[in-house]
Every structure is written in structure tokens, then in C-alpha cells.
Design an enzyme around this catalytic site. Structure first.
Site, PDB file in Angstrom:
ATOM      1  N   HIS A   1       3.799   1.860  -1.713  1.00  0.00           N
ATOM      2  CA  HIS A   1       4.068   1.618  -3.004  1.00  0.00           C
ATOM      3  C   HIS A   1       2.822   2.759  -4.121  1.00  0.00           C
ATOM      4  O   HIS A   1       2.573   3.538  -4.658  1.00  0.00           O
ATOM      5  CB  HIS A   1       4.387   0.798  -3.938  1.00  0.00           C
ATOM      6  CG  HIS A   1       5.534   0.063  -3.312  1.00  0.00           C
ATOM      7  ND1 HIS A   1       6.212  -0.480  -2.595  1.00  0.00           N
ATOM      8  CD2 HIS A   1       6.935   0.624  -3.220  1.00  0.00           C
ATOM      9  CE1 HIS A   1       6.940  -1.239  -2.814  1.00  0.00           C
ATOM     10  NE2 HIS A   1       7.819  -0.238  -3.085  1.00  0.00           N
TER      11      HIS A   1
ATOM     12  N   SER B   1       6.873  -2.352   4.117  1.00  0.00           N
ATOM     13  CA  SER B   1       8.574  -2.221   3.143  1.00  0.00           C
ATOM     14  C   SER B   1       7.519  -3.703   3.012  1.00  0.00           C
ATOM     15  O   SER B   1       7.477  -4.425   4.078  1.00  0.00           O
ATOM     16  CB  SER B   1       9.222  -2.372   4.733  1.00  0.00           C
ATOM     17  OG  SER B   1      10.046  -3.543   4.101  1.00  0.00           O
ATOM     18  N   SER B   2       8.452  -4.117   2.144  1.00  0.00           N
ATOM     19  CA  SER B   2       8.662  -5.114   1.049  1.00  0.00           C
ATOM     20  C   SER B   2       8.888  -6.158   2.145  1.00  0.00           C
ATOM     21  O   SER B   2       8.444  -7.275   1.642  1.00  0.00           O
ATOM     22  CB  SER B   2       9.249  -5.051  -0.193  1.00  0.00           C
ATOM     23  OG  SER B   2       8.641  -3.902  -1.491  1.00  0.00           O
ATOM     24  N   ARG B   3      10.242  -6.207   2.666  1.00  0.00           N
ATOM     25  CA  ARG B   3      10.929  -6.662   3.471  1.00  0.00           C
ATOM     26  C   ARG B   3       9.441  -7.020   4.367  1.00  0.00           C
ATOM     27  O   ARG B   3      10.091  -9.007   5.203  1.00  0.00           O
ATOM     28  CB  ARG B   3      12.002  -6.537   4.346  1.00  0.00           C
ATOM     29  CG  ARG B   3      12.998  -6.315   3.438  1.00  0.00           C
ATOM     30  CD  ARG B   3      14.136  -6.534   4.451  1.00  0.00           C
ATOM     31  NE  ARG B   3      15.363  -5.804   3.286  1.00  0.00           N
ATOM     32  CZ  ARG B   3      15.354  -5.213   1.979  1.00  0.00           C
ATOM     33  NH1 ARG B   3      15.551  -3.489   2.738  1.00  0.00           N
ATOM     34  NH2 ARG B   3      16.888  -4.930   1.963  1.00  0.00           N
TER      35      ARG B   3
ATOM     36  N   LYS C   1      10.304   6.422   4.386  1.00  0.00           N
ATOM     37  CA  LYS C   1      10.761   5.736   5.431  1.00  0.00           C
ATOM     38  C   LYS C   1      12.128   5.668   5.013  1.00  0.00           C
ATOM     39  O   LYS C   1      12.777   5.081   6.217  1.00  0.00           O
ATOM     40  CB  LYS C   1      10.237   3.960   5.333  1.00  0.00           C
ATOM     41  CG  LYS C   1      10.955   2.846   6.207  1.00  0.00           C
ATOM     42  CD  LYS C   1       9.984   1.654   5.933  1.00  0.00           C
ATOM     43  CE  LYS C   1      10.148   1.125   4.684  1.00  0.00           C
ATOM     44  NZ  LYS C   1      11.823   0.420   4.393  1.00  0.00           N
TER      45      LYS C   1
ATOM     46  N   GLN D   1      17.559   7.904   2.132  1.00  0.00           N
ATOM     47  CA  GLN D   1      18.040   7.697   0.302  1.00  0.00           C
ATOM     48  C   GLN D   1      17.644   9.025  -0.188  1.00  0.00           C
ATOM     49  O   GLN D   1      17.809   8.859  -1.000  1.00  0.00           O
ATOM     50  CB  GLN D   1      17.139   6.127   0.330  1.00  0.00           C
ATOM     51  CG  GLN D   1      16.913   6.088  -1.380  1.00  0.00           C
ATOM     52  CD  GLN D   1      16.052   5.088  -1.653  1.00  0.00           C
ATOM     53  OE1 GLN D   1      17.038   4.169  -1.342  1.00  0.00           O
ATOM     54  NE2 GLN D   1      14.839   4.863  -2.046  1.00  0.00           N
TER      55      GLN D   1
ATOM     56  N   GLN E   1       1.006  -0.822  -0.623  1.00  0.00           N
ATOM     57  CA  GLN E   1       0.339  -0.173   0.047  1.00  0.00           C
ATOM     58  C   GLN E   1       1.016   1.187   0.087  1.00  0.00           C
ATOM     59  O   GLN E   1       0.127   2.636  -0.663  1.00  0.00           O
ATOM     60  CB  GLN E   1      -0.302   0.226   1.232  1.00  0.00           C
ATOM     61  CG  GLN E   1      -2.327   1.104   0.963  1.00  0.00           C
ATOM     62  CD  GLN E   1      -2.815   0.726  -0.154  1.00  0.00           C
ATOM     63  OE1 GLN E   1      -3.228  -0.458  -0.456  1.00  0.00           O
ATOM     64  NE2 GLN E   1      -3.265   1.956  -0.713  1.00  0.00           N
TER      65      GLN E   1
HETATM   66  O1  PAF Z   1      13.408   2.125  -1.821  1.00  0.00           O
HETATM   67  C1  PAF Z   1      13.322   1.486  -3.268  1.00  0.00           C
HETATM   68  O2  PAF Z   1      12.279   0.989  -3.195  1.00  0.00           O
HETATM   69  C2  PAF Z   1      14.820   1.879  -3.730  1.00  0.00           C
HETATM   70  O3  PAF Z   1      16.255   1.490  -3.440  1.00  0.00           O
HETATM   71  C3  PAF Z   1      15.329   2.176  -5.427  1.00  0.00           C
HETATM   72  C4  PAF Z   1      14.966   3.296  -4.173  1.00  0.00           C
HETATM   73  C5  PAF Z   1      13.924   1.599  -6.305  1.00  0.00           C
HETATM   74  C6  PAF Z   1      16.682   2.006  -5.903  1.00  0.00           C
HETATM   75  O4  PAF Z   1      16.418   0.767  -6.912  1.00  0.00           O
END
Ligand code: PAF
Length: 292
Positions: free
Chosen positions: A47, A197-199, A161, A165, A45
């Protein structure tokens, strides 16, 4: 281009950059904008909320799905990273079939040389994630820059999150004078507060429930930060997780939001943020909270 078909509605999916570039070129006009959501798939959700924001703010939206090998410093993590392209395209389709999906191969991106470019992010890369994941941010910088060259977005959406980055991508954009606006979006949380998170897919039901402690601890740390020193708050968080054998704290840090330099003594008018990375049964989770 391949198309994802459902009930005679089709959604464009691109596996190669040449066709995507050509398609973007054909739909782009002088008054249109391209919103871009880069992802590594296993969509949740969080994403989808980035995609919703992009759809609301742009005439076209592109989503990339690519598990980028150069940003993984741990081969087991790369191998175990969930890859669910079919489910992902179905979710995007249900959200909006006009979204363009770019799901390239490693070769389409790296053209035979799977290596990172080396970046200078003015020290942002040396803190927290950078300390514990050597080479990670060079990998992120490399893929994000490459994707921006391919997609030529007007706006690009990143979740908060991964706050470090987000700052690194902003720095990369400003240092390389790239013509794209970076938009940091709110963290999307599960009902118990666990940051999406995907994890999380790899957690058992009980681990997922227990992982609520991460956000609860951040909230309490924020409260304590109002009256305690940085050092005292850090020590308190350490003690919370020392007493909990289900979690292995990698780091808890309080840092200046702009420079990411760890807080030693609080300085008035600086905006601080808390960052945490923690293992639950070998699965690494991160989270963050503004202390303002
Ligand atoms: O945050 C992410 O999912 C990744 O680090 C990204 C920005 C897609 C780069 O691979």
C-alpha cells in the site's frame, strides 16, 4: 476534520465525506492533481508503495481506509478482516503528513442502505474471483464508484495482485465515462516472494514461510507455459497442490489479460496471465503473474 498530531506536525484525517469534499475543494486549483489510493487498511509496504507513486505523480494524495462490507461474500472473512486504524495512520504520517486520510463509517458511505449496485462488467465479473465470491465485484464497483464521487481523483492507484479487480475498475470507469485515470502498480512481495496482502497478518510464521510455494509455483508455471499447453500447465499446478496437504487450491487459471476468458488453446499475440487462489489454514490468498 480531526488531525493526527505528532511532534506538533498534524495530518488531516476525515471521518465524514462532507468535510473531506470541502477540504479537497479548498486545496484544489486548476493546475493541481489529486492522486487517490483506496484501501481497506491493515496497511503494508505494498500500500505504501502505491502512496509513494501517487505522491510522486500528483500535487495532493488522498488515502481511504474502509473495510467495505458489500464486497465480502463470507461473513467470517469480514469479521476477521484486520482493522488497525491507529497503526495505519501512523504509517501514513511517517510516509508523508500531507496525505489526506479518509476513514469513513459504514453509514457515511452507505447512508443506511448497505447494498451493492448491480454492474455489467462485460463478463469480466464471471471469471475466477467472480465464480468463487458471488456479489464481490458488485461490492467493489459500488464502493470504488462512491469513493471516486467523493474524492474526485485525477489518478487512482490499484495493485496488480488484484488484477481482475483492476480490469473491473477500468471497465467501470470507461462504461460510466468517469474522468479518472486508473493506474495498475507492480505487485510488492515479501523477501520469499509471497505477495504482500493484509491477510498475511493472519498467517503464522511457519505458514508465511511455506506460502512462498505460491509464487515459486507461478514462476515455474510461467516457465512451463513457454513449451506446454494451457491444459498441461493447469494440470501440473493442480498436482503440485494435490501433493501438499497444507494448501487447499481453490483455482488456478490461465486467462487472456484483456477479457479474462480462460485459455483453452493458446492463440498467438494474445497476452496471457496466470491466476491463483489458495487457502492456507482457512486464510484465502491470491496471486497472479504475467505469462508474457
Ligand atoms: O483492493 C482493495 O483493498 C479493495 O477491494 C478496495 C479497492 C479498497 C475497495 O474496497
Amino acid at each position: 476534520m480531526f488531525a493526527f498530531n505528532f511532534n506538533k506536525i498534524t495530518m488531516p484525517i476525515f471521518y465524514g465525506k462532507a468535510a473531506l469534499i470541502e477540504f479537497i475543494h479548498s486545496v484544489k486549483s486548476s493546475d493541481s492533481t489529486i492522486g487517490f489510493v483506496p484501501t481497506m487498511g491493515a496497511l503494508h509496504q505494498g500500500h505504501l508503495s502505491l502512496m509513494q507513486q501517487s505522491l510522486a505523480e500528483n500535487t495532493h494524495t488522498v488515502v481511504s481506509i474502509f473495510v467495505n462490507p458489500t464486497q465480502f461474500n463470507n461473513p467470517e472473512d469480514l469479521e476477521k478482516y484486520p482493522r488497525t486504524l491507529e497503526k495505519d495512520t501512523q504509517k501514513i504520517f511517517e510516509l508523508n503528513p500531507n496525505i489526506m486520510v479518509y476513514a469513513p463509517s459504514v453509514n457515511d458511505i452507505y447512508e443506511g442502505k448497505v447494498v451493492s449496485q448491480s454492474f455489467d462488467f462485460d463478463g469480466l465479473e464471471n471469471q475466477m474471483e467472480g465464480k468463487f465470491r458471488p456479489g464481490h465485484f458488485n461490492g467493489v464497483g459500488t464502493i470504488v464508484k462512491r469513493l471516486f464521487e467523493i474524492v474526485s481523483p485525477t489518478n487512482a492507484y490499484f495493485g496488480q495482485k488484484d488484477f481482475q479487480q483492476l480490469q473491473i475498475v477500468k471497465k467501470m470507469v470507461s462504461k460510466n465515462h468517469l474522468d479518472v485515470t486508473i493506474i495498475g502498480c507492480e505487485i510488492y512481495r515479501e523477501a520469499n516472494g509471497l505477495a504482500m496482502s493484509s491477510r498475511n497478518e493472519r498467517l503464522s510464521d511457519s505458514e508465511r514461510e511455506q506460502a512462498a510455494i505460491i509464487y515459486q509455483t507461478l514462476l515455474q508455471a510461467k516457465e512451463k507455459f513457454k513449451t506446454s499447453s494451457c491444459k498441461a500447465v493447469k494440470q501440473w499446478v493442480k498436482e503440485v497442490f494435490d501433493a501438499n496437504t497444507n494448501f487447499d487450491l481453490e483455482y488456478f487459471e490461465i486467462a487472456d489479460e484483456e477479457t479474462l476468458i480462460p485459455c483453452d488453446e493458446k492463440i498467438k499475440d494474445k497476452n496471457y496471465r496466470a491466476f491463483i487462489a489458495i487457502f492456507v489454514n482457512n486464510i484465502r490468498l491470491i496471486d497472479t503473474i504475467s505469462l508474457k
